[in-house]
Structure formats: structure tokens, C-alpha cells
Scaffold this motif. Structure first.
Motif, mmCIF file in Angstrom:
data_model
loop_
_atom_site.group_PDB
_atom_site.id
_atom_site.type_symbol
_atom_site.label_atom_id
_atom_site.label_comp_id
_atom_site.label_asym_id
_atom_site.label_seq_id
_atom_site.Cartn_x
_atom_site.Cartn_y
_atom_site.Cartn_z
ATOM 1 N N ASP A 18 0.869 -1.175 0.000
ATOM 2 C CA ASP A 18 0.000 0.000 0.000
ATOM 3 C C ASP A 18 0.905 1.224 0.000
ATOM 4 O O ASP A 18 1.934 1.235 0.685
ATOM 5 N N ASP A 19 0.539 2.252 -0.757
ATOM 6 C CA ASP A 19 1.405 3.423 -0.821
ATOM 7 C C ASP A 19 1.232 4.354 0.377
ATOM 8 O O ASP A 19 1.990 5.319 0.527
ATOM 9 N N ASN A 45 4.753 0.147 -3.517
ATOM 10 C CA ASN A 45 4.225 0.079 -4.877
ATOM 11 C C ASN A 45 4.255 -1.380 -5.342
ATOM 12 O O ASN A 45 4.805 -2.258 -4.666
ATOM 13 N N ASP A 64 -2.972 -3.273 -2.368
ATOM 14 C CA ASP A 64 -3.783 -2.121 -2.768
ATOM 15 C C ASP A 64 -3.788 -2.042 -4.289
ATOM 16 O O ASP A 64 -2.838 -2.489 -4.950
ATOM 17 N N ILE A 65 -4.837 -1.484 -4.868
ATOM 18 C CA ILE A 65 -4.883 -1.343 -6.318
ATOM 19 C C ILE A 65 -4.145 -0.094 -6.773
ATOM 20 O O ILE A 65 -3.277 -0.136 -7.634
ATOM 21 N N ARG A 66 -4.472 1.028 -6.178
ATOM 22 C CA ARG A 66 -3.956 2.302 -6.676
ATOM 23 C C ARG A 66 -2.676 2.688 -5.950
ATOM 24 O O ARG A 66 -2.703 3.184 -4.837
ATOM 25 N N ASP A 71 1.070 -0.518 -10.451
ATOM 26 C CA ASP A 71 -0.083 -0.570 -9.555
ATOM 27 C C ASP A 71 -0.389 -2.008 -9.140
ATOM 28 O O ASP A 71 0.295 -2.955 -9.538
ATOM 29 N N THR A 94 -9.768 -2.693 -2.354
ATOM 30 C CA THR A 94 -10.504 -1.756 -3.195
ATOM 31 C C THR A 94 -11.391 -0.877 -2.329
ATOM 32 O O THR A 94 -11.769 -1.255 -1.224
ATOM 33 N N ASP A 99 -13.510 1.876 -7.193
ATOM 34 C CA ASP A 99 -12.385 1.187 -7.793
ATOM 35 C C ASP A 99 -12.821 -0.057 -8.549
ATOM 36 O O ASP A 99 -12.610 -1.180 -8.122
ATOM 37 N N ASN A 101 -11.639 -1.320 -11.123
ATOM 38 C CA ASN A 101 -10.538 -2.102 -11.698
ATOM 39 C C ASN A 101 -10.389 -3.446 -11.011
ATOM 40 O O ASN A 101 -9.586 -4.284 -11.427
#
Length: 232
Positions: A18-19, A45, A64-66, A71, A94, A99, A101
Motif C-alpha cells: 500500500d502506498d 508500490n 492495494d490497487i492504486r 499498480d 478496493t 475502484d 478495476n
């Protein structure tokens, strides 16, 4: 880290990707509080996650996705397609409402997904589920999310895609798409759990699906399961 519960001699090695540093720290505290889990790495990342999954021999990546750079979707695809990472399971995070995606993440090989406001006990249970070789497909959110994303405005039936399946296998696939597990499918169709499991395995083989999430997507994309119009 405390000793695993009686009857469990293996600690689940968890990697957090997770960022947001504070999010990772909160998840790390939760995971470390479980006697049968250990945090073996944290990544900001997707590329870091892939590298750490390999070097730290992670069992489960909470992804995490984003994230900046690579990603979560691309990282999931990389993990799923890398031979020496075949045993690594990915749980994608998500925000659910925004989200979408997540469907691409499931196509890419994720074992399931969680919403970011998941209760602590549910997160730990989800990690145990995928570490045990199962996919995380709850009857409600998973099916609704996939249905919403795949609504085109309406599904276009593609019966040829399901041609290899018998009538019984189509019934089983429909129930998989509704989020039922093998025991629930067995109860619904008056089968033994072993027979239900065998049907699911054969369907995966015939459709070339890696896991249950891909079966759910196939059911919606083929038009076998039509999203309910009342689903938001």
C-alpha cells in the motif's frame, strides 16, 4: 510473534502493499496480533511487492490497487504469471464504490478482494482463507461488483463460450457466480460436497479458468448470469 494455535504448525507469511504508510502500519499491527501470522515485508508500490514476495517467501500479499508506478493490478498479473511465485496468493484491496478495476485484478489472478473498511476479524479470516488455497468470493459484494462492471448496458449472451459444459455444469457455474461455496452448491443441488468440488474443478478445466473469480467473470461475460436490475 506468538506461537500458532494448537494443531497449526505453520505461520502465514504476509506481505503488505500500500502506498500509504499509515495504512500499512495499521494492517501490520493487526496481522502481527494474530498468533498464526507474521508480516514479512511492506511495499509502497507494486514492483516492490513483487520483489518482496519473492525474496521474503510470502504466502499472501494484501495488495492495494492504486499505487504509484506499478499498480496493484499489474503487480498481481506479474505474481500470477511468474513460475517461482506460483504459491503466492493475492488479496486485492478496493474502495468498492469507485475502484472498479477490481474485475481486471481478478482476471489477473487475484484470489479475491477486500474493501478497505473491512472489519479486522474479516481481514484475518480472509488471509487464512486464501492461504489455505481457497478463493475469497462472498455472495454479496463480489457478485454485485462484477455484475455492475460487466453490465454493458446489458450482457450479450455468448453461448458458444459455454459449449463444453454439460447442463449440470452450467447449473453449478451459475451458483459459483452467485457466490456459493462448494458446500452450499452441494446443498442447493442435492449433491455431495465432493461431487460439487469435482464439478467446479472440471468447469475450470473446460473453460481454462485459474480460479473461482475467473469462473464468476466467465458466467457474467457469457450471459449465463444476468445482473439483477436492482443491483446498484
Amino acid at each position: 510473534m506468538t506461537t500458532p494455535p494448537d494443531g497449526q504448525d505453520r505461520v502465514i507469511r504476509v506481505l503488505l502493499a500500500d502506498d500509504q504508510t499509515l495504512v500499512r502500519a495499521a494492517f501490520a499491527m493487526l496481522v502481527e496480533s494474530a498468533p498464526d501470522m507474521a508480516v514479512v515485508g511492506q511495499a509502497g508500490n507494486g514492483r516492490e511487492a513483487v520483489e518482496l514476495a519473492r525474496t521474503e517467501r510470502a504466502d499472501v500479499v494484501v495488495m492495494d490497487i492504486r499505487m504509484p508506478g506499478t499498480d496493484g493490478i499489474e503487480a498481481t498479473r506479474m505474481i500470477a504469471s511468474t513460475e517461482d511465485l506460483a504459491g503466492v496468493k493475492v488479496l486485492v484491496l478496493t474502495t468498492y464504490d469507485t475502484d472498479e478495476n477490481i474485475v481486471e485484478a481478478l482476471r489477473s489472478g487475484a484470489a479475491g478482494f477486500l474493501v478497505k473498511d473491512t472489519r479486522p476479524a474479516e481481514l484475518l479470516a480472509a488471509i487464512r482463507t486464501v492461504a489455505g488455497g481457497e478463493c475469497l468470493l462472498s455472495p454479496g459484494p463480489t457478485a454485485r461488483l462484477i455484475a455492475r462492471v460487466l453490465r454493458a448496458p446489458s450482457p450479450v449472451p455468448a453461448p458458444a463460450a459455454l459449449a463444453p459444459l454439460s447442463a449440470r455444469e452450467r447449473e453449478v457455474l451459475t451458483l459459483v457466480a452467485r457466490g456459493l461455496n462448494n458446500t452450499e452448491i452441494a446443498d442447493a443441488l442435492a449433491l455431495s460436497p465432493l461431487t460439487a468440488k469435482t464439478h467446479v474443478s472440471r468447469i475450470m478445466g473446460k473453460l481454462g479458468a485459474r480460479d473461482r473469480p475467473q469462473l464468476v467473470i466467465a458466467a457474467y461475460e457469457s450471459g449465463l448470469v444476468v445482473p439483477a436490475t436492482h443491483e446498484a
